[in-house]
Design a protein around this motif. Structure first.
Motif, PDB file in Angstrom:
ATOM      1  N   THR A 297       0.850  -1.365  -0.228  1.00  0.00           N
ATOM      2  CA  THR A 297       0.044   0.150   0.238  1.00  0.00           C
ATOM      3  C   THR A 297       1.189   1.350  -0.217  1.00  0.00           C
ATOM      4  O   THR A 297       0.395   2.843  -0.566  1.00  0.00           O
ATOM      5  CB  THR A 297      -0.847  -0.378   1.297  1.00  0.00           C
ATOM      6  N   PRO A 663     -12.853  -5.206  11.668  1.00  0.00           N
ATOM      7  CA  PRO A 663     -13.560  -6.117  10.179  1.00  0.00           C
ATOM      8  C   PRO A 663     -13.218  -7.562  10.685  1.00  0.00           C
ATOM      9  O   PRO A 663     -13.187  -8.177  11.271  1.00  0.00           O
ATOM     10  CB  PRO A 663     -11.741  -5.742   9.614  1.00  0.00           C
ATOM     11  N   GLN A 665     -12.741 -10.055   9.323  1.00  0.00           N
ATOM     12  CA  GLN A 665     -11.677 -11.201   9.564  1.00  0.00           C
ATOM     13  C   GLN A 665     -10.523 -10.083   9.341  1.00  0.00           C
ATOM     14  O   GLN A 665     -10.023  -9.407   9.300  1.00  0.00           O
ATOM     15  CB  GLN A 665     -12.125 -11.147   8.030  1.00  0.00           C
ATOM     16  N   GLN A 666      -9.582 -11.215   9.873  1.00  0.00           N
ATOM     17  CA  GLN A 666      -8.546 -10.034  10.904  1.00  0.00           C
ATOM     18  C   GLN A 666      -7.159 -10.601   9.394  1.00  0.00           C
ATOM     19  O   GLN A 666      -6.979 -11.644   9.379  1.00  0.00           O
ATOM     20  CB  GLN A 666      -7.956 -10.801  11.819  1.00  0.00           C
ATOM     21  N   ASP A 667      -6.737  -9.553   8.866  1.00  0.00           N
ATOM     22  CA  ASP A 667      -5.983  -9.502   7.958  1.00  0.00           C
ATOM     23  C   ASP A 667      -4.574  -9.576   8.546  1.00  0.00           C
ATOM     24  O   ASP A 667      -4.096  -9.876   9.910  1.00  0.00           O
ATOM     25  CB  ASP A 667      -5.975  -9.036   6.650  1.00  0.00           C
ATOM     26  N   GLU A 668      -3.544  -9.917   7.737  1.00  0.00           N
ATOM     27  CA  GLU A 668      -1.716 -10.690   7.887  1.00  0.00           C
ATOM     28  C   GLU A 668      -1.638  -9.187   8.806  1.00  0.00           C
ATOM     29  O   GLU A 668      -0.998  -9.584   9.516  1.00  0.00           O
ATOM     30  CB  GLU A 668      -0.695 -10.969   6.901  1.00  0.00           C
ATOM     31  N   ALA A 669      -2.049  -7.795   8.593  1.00  0.00           N
ATOM     32  CA  ALA A 669      -0.754  -6.565   8.795  1.00  0.00           C
ATOM     33  C   ALA A 669      -1.626  -6.492  10.470  1.00  0.00           C
ATOM     34  O   ALA A 669      -1.254  -5.808  11.175  1.00  0.00           O
ATOM     35  CB  ALA A 669      -1.487  -5.570   8.066  1.00  0.00           C
ATOM     36  N   ALA A 670      -3.212  -6.670  10.329  1.00  0.00           N
ATOM     37  CA  ALA A 670      -3.644  -7.125  11.619  1.00  0.00           C
ATOM     38  C   ALA A 670      -3.297  -7.580  13.143  1.00  0.00           C
ATOM     39  O   ALA A 670      -3.338  -7.572  13.863  1.00  0.00           O
ATOM     40  CB  ALA A 670      -4.878  -6.964  11.426  1.00  0.00           C
ATOM     41  N   GLU A 687      -6.933  -3.639  16.977  1.00  0.00           N
ATOM     42  CA  GLU A 687      -6.609  -5.251  16.819  1.00  0.00           C
ATOM     43  C   GLU A 687      -5.756  -5.655  18.234  1.00  0.00           C
ATOM     44  O   GLU A 687      -6.074  -7.074  18.713  1.00  0.00           O
ATOM     45  CB  GLU A 687      -5.732  -5.222  15.100  1.00  0.00           C
ATOM     46  N   THR A 693      -9.102 -14.192  17.035  1.00  0.00           N
ATOM     47  CA  THR A 693      -9.900 -14.387  15.473  1.00  0.00           C
ATOM     48  C   THR A 693     -11.381 -13.776  15.564  1.00  0.00           C
ATOM     49  O   THR A 693     -11.734 -13.396  14.539  1.00  0.00           O
ATOM     50  CB  THR A 693      -9.311 -14.886  14.470  1.00  0.00           C
ATOM     51  N   ARG A 695     -14.313 -11.442  16.528  1.00  0.00           N
ATOM     52  CA  ARG A 695     -14.870  -9.819  16.140  1.00  0.00           C
ATOM     53  C   ARG A 695     -15.638  -9.112  17.301  1.00  0.00           C
ATOM     54  O   ARG A 695     -15.976  -8.342  17.126  1.00  0.00           O
ATOM     55  CB  ARG A 695     -16.245  -9.724  15.164  1.00  0.00           C
TER      56      ARG A 695
END
Length: 809
Positions: A297, A663, A665-670, A687, A693, A695
């Motif tokens: 990004t 979010p 779903q927890q992404d890799e960065a989170a 986070e 994992t 919500r």
């Protein structure tokens, strides 16, 4: 030969492109003989691929001819043919003689650039010495247009850049060293390099360009550089129409990228080894640089951050930020191509990711954006503020101007939807920045947004004992002083002076220096703090003098901050919380990364803001979770001194409205944030509060520092009413938190008129006074040391008294 070099600035070669004039420089270059054809052709194929990746492809005809050569016998004719294909793309011809001296001649390529975009040319290298070091390109037109701060109160006159000097530094130049290219010269007698050039301006520009293969390799008599007159083609003026969630005109943050990394390469390995000015905008948070990887990004940012100069640019975009801020109807200049856009406006908005295609063969283009909120706290009567932002020092430059102007900070504030911003003058560029102090709101302020210039006592003689923030000052010079060096060397006199003006006071970046001297994961804990930093260190003394109104939260490790605050509340002190970013020092990504949400009495004003902070009619949040209307038996925090009096032990009811947003779903960065150590940024983040994992997050009831009850909520952005019942057995304070994302101010519950006194906390505080004196005394000026020692002794007596009177519970 006639060739065409497509200089695209988009992600792929089939996108709209800027085309160079078909006629190349007329000078014909002789081919270099006796060059091994196999490695030269192999390099030529890699060049073809690299140029295609960079959006500066060879013509299709030339690409096909190179590919065809791979299927033909490798002869001297092969080497000659490769040169015939590639030479017309060469901007410079570099000769390295047997003594490794570098001489440069002009190449045949037509000199064309594009405004706010990149072009790529070839450099032909006749390497007679067979050197294998890096080929370096340099130009006075690519010199730094700014000087990073020195932390001096006045700029070094030797570093002052004039407007003319800045205007003449309009280029960025890089040799492309990433795959498929090699980082160093191979040692082959003939090879080619790719030079990338970014031009900030449009129009004719003369550029001096030089090359070397190490210090001292330049040839004598100015023969290692050439002067080229470029024509820089104007890019497209892209007008941005920005509407808020309700359709009204708005300011927004725009992150614009093309996904092509041109600055960092394999030779740098980590961002830690790169030039700060070039990569500052690609550094997300202050993470360990040796292991930090630039996220996709932040790859290929426009306009190029390293060429931004807020002082002179049309819009004051900061070189250390990837984003720019634009109001409805303002514009950004972009070359034709495809871009990834992320638009946002602070934590109450939903980030939107879009693709923008800027067409070729137009001079102007318009695009519309509609912001989307997930929350609007101001509609509920709650406003947000950051009491700690700077216009100078840290990531700001100190030349060509000593920091930035109020209008520049105003755009940051509006772009992040901050209701109130306190812009604090401090040590760096103090004498220039204090000229903006008036003791009143900045003239840019409106009924919806307020900016005020106040003071952080940092870079002053007392800084070693803790930096202090002074809000709503009427006078910003300590009595009897004209120089920083004349100010007191400990914090109590400064706080007392500020309080005499009815200012609101607190310590900055509280956790620095409060790390436990032994590792512990407990909160609260009873391990002696190190007292070796610039946070709320001397607070342990001054809190006993009733001269501290707030305790800063949000920009240092959460347990270090909260442990001190919890212990002093347990000694009966009533300091309130306030959120801060310390922009652009601890965080330079944006203002308001931690903020106070406050509910003013009456209309929004700077007075109603600081009064709400002083009364605790507020809470701290990083913006992704919120706790409002926190009440104990109907008494809301921040009202009636936040005091609930009980005649005897009884059960009380705690209520609040809470909301959190994660979010699904927890992404890799989170996940990296959630799993990172507490002493690593970001210190406060939703986070970190996520349960596994899921919500869900926990809302905790805190009594005298301990979580005594918990409820879980779904972080779906919807408000929820929560309640607890708690049996109060002795005088206590209560608060709610979503840890570490948000924290309320306390409600103080007294039983039978007795104070809140916890013996173990008082003992901890008493030890902390001794440790603070041990660490700070030598930095207190001899003439002030006796008064300071007396104040420390008085603080010891206060805690000793609490220990004698305290409850053992």
């Amino acid at each position: 030969m006639i060739r065409k070099l497509l200089l695209a600035v988009a992600i792929a070669s089939n996108l709209p492109a800027f085309s160079q004039h078909e006629e190349h420089h007329p000078a014909k270059q002789d081919s270099i003989a006796d060059v091994e054809p196999q490695p030269l052709l192999a390099q030529a194929i890699r060049l073809k691929d690299a140029l295609a990746f960079l959006g500066s492809s060879l013509t299709k005809e030339d690409e096909n001819q190179l590919i065809s050569l791979q299927h033909q016998p490798l002869t001297r004719q092969t080497s000659k043919r490769v040169q015939e294909i590639l030479d017309p793309y060469c901007l410079a011809i570099v000769n390295i003689n047997p003594e490794s001296r570098v001489k440069v001649l002009r190449g045949p390529a037509k000199p064309r650039l594009i405004q706010n975009g990149w072009v790529s040319y070839l450099v032909k290298v006749n390497n007679e010495a067979g050197v294998t070091s890096q080929l370096q390109v340099e130009s006075p037109n690519a010199a730094t247009p700014l000087y990073a701060p020195s932390f001096n109160p006045r700029v070094d006159e030797k570093k002052i850049l004039t407007q003319g000097q800045v205007a003449n530094r309009f280029l960025e130049m890089q040799i492309y060293r990433s795959p498929p290219m090699l980082s160093n010269l191979s040692g082959l007698k003939l090879e080619y390099a790719v030079v990338q050039i970014y031009c900030k301006d449009a129009g004719q520009r003369e550029v001096e360009m030089g090359f070397n293969v190490g210090q001292g390799t330049q040839d004598i008599g100015f023969r290692n550089s050439i002067n080229i007159l470029f024509n820089s083609i104007p890019s497209v003026k892209v007008t941005l129409h920005v509407k808020d969630d309700d359709g009204s005109p708005s300011m927004a943050s725009f992150l614009i990228t093309d996904g092509i990394e041109r600055i960092l390469d394999d030779t740098v390995q980590t961002i830690a080894n790169a030039d700060f000015r070039l990569v500052a905008a690609q550094e997300d948070l202050r993470l360990p640089l040796k292991t930090y990887k630039v996220p996709p990004t932040l790859t290929g940012i426009y306009p190029l951050p390293s060429r931004r100069v807020a002082t002179y640019d049309e819009y004051p975009d900061f070189f250390f930020q990837p984003q720019i801020y634009r109001q409805d109807g303002e514009h950004v200049v972009l070359p034709p191509g495809k871009y990834n856009i992320t638009i946002n406006r602070g934590p109450e908005y939903i980030p939107q990711k879009l693709q923008l295609t800027v067409p070729a063969n137009v001079t102007e283009y318009s695009v519309s954006f509609q912001l989307k909120r997930w929350l609007n706290m101001s509609k509920l009567g709650w406003y947000c503020a950051d009491h700690h932002v700077h216009a100078a020092g840290c990531s700001h430059y100190d030349s060509p101007e000593e920091g930035v102007k109020p209008i520049d900070m105003w755009r940051q504030q509006i772009g992040e939807d901050l209701s109130v911003a306190a812009v604090l003058a401090w040590g760096p560029s103090w004498y220039h920045q204090k000229t903006f102090f008036t003791g009143k709101d900045d003239p840019l302020s409106t009924t919806k947004n307020i900016m005020r210039n106040d003071v952080e006592v940092s870079g002053f003689p007392s800084s070693h004992a803790g930096h202090i923030v002074l809000l709503r000052l009427k006078e910003d010079d300590y009595p009897g002083t004209t120089q920083i060096e004349q100010w007191p060397s400990w914090t109590l006199p400064v706080l007392s002076w500020a309080k005499s003006q009815n200012a609101v006071t607190g310590y900055a970046h509280s956790g620095w220096g409060l790390e436990p001297s032994e590792p512990t994961k407990e909160l609260p804990n009873y391990v002696r703090p190190k007292m070796d930093g610039i946070g709320a260190n001397e607070y342990i003394v001054t809190v006993t003098k009733n001269v501290v109104d707030f305790f800063s939260l949000g920009d240092t490790p959460a347990p270090w901050e909260l442990n001190m605050w919890y212990h002093t509340l347990n000694c009966g002190f009533t300091t309130r919380l306030s959120g801060e970013t310390d922009f652009p020092c601890i965080f330079d990504e944006r203002v308001g990364m931690a903020r106070s949400y406050f509910k003013p009495e009456g209309s929004l004003s700077y007075d109603s803001y600081v009064d709400a902070i002083k009364k605790g009619r507020s809470y701290v949040s990083e913006g992704s979770s919120h706790i409002i209307n926190f009440s104990v038996n109907g008494l809301e925090a921040g009202t009636r001194d936040s005091r609930l009096d009980l005649k005897k032990q009884e059960a009380v009811k705690i209520t609040a409205r809470v909301v959190a947003n994660l979010p699904e779903q927890q992404d890799e960065a989170a996940a990296r944030i959630a799993q990172s150590p507490v002493m690593q940024q970001p210190y406060w983040h939703i986070e970190r509060a996520r349960i596994g994992t899921t919500r869900k997050v926990r809302v905790e009831l805190i009594v005298n520092g301990y979580a005594v009850d918990t409820t879980e909520i779904i972080a779906d952005g919807k408000w929820k009413d929560i309640s607890f019942t708690y049996q109060v057995t002795h005088s206590s304070w209560m608060a709610l938190r979503i840890y570490p994302s948000s924290h309320t101010n306390p409600v103080f519950v007294t039983v039978d008129g007795k104070p809140i006194h916890e013996r173990k906390s008082a003992e901890w505080c008493r030890q902390a006074v001794d440790q603070c004196w041990k660490m700070k005394q030598t930095n207190i000026h001899p003439g002030e040391r006796a008064a300071a020692e007396a104040a420390y002794d008085e603080a010891r007596k206060v805690y000793d008294k609490i220990i004698r009177e305290a409850s053992d519970q």
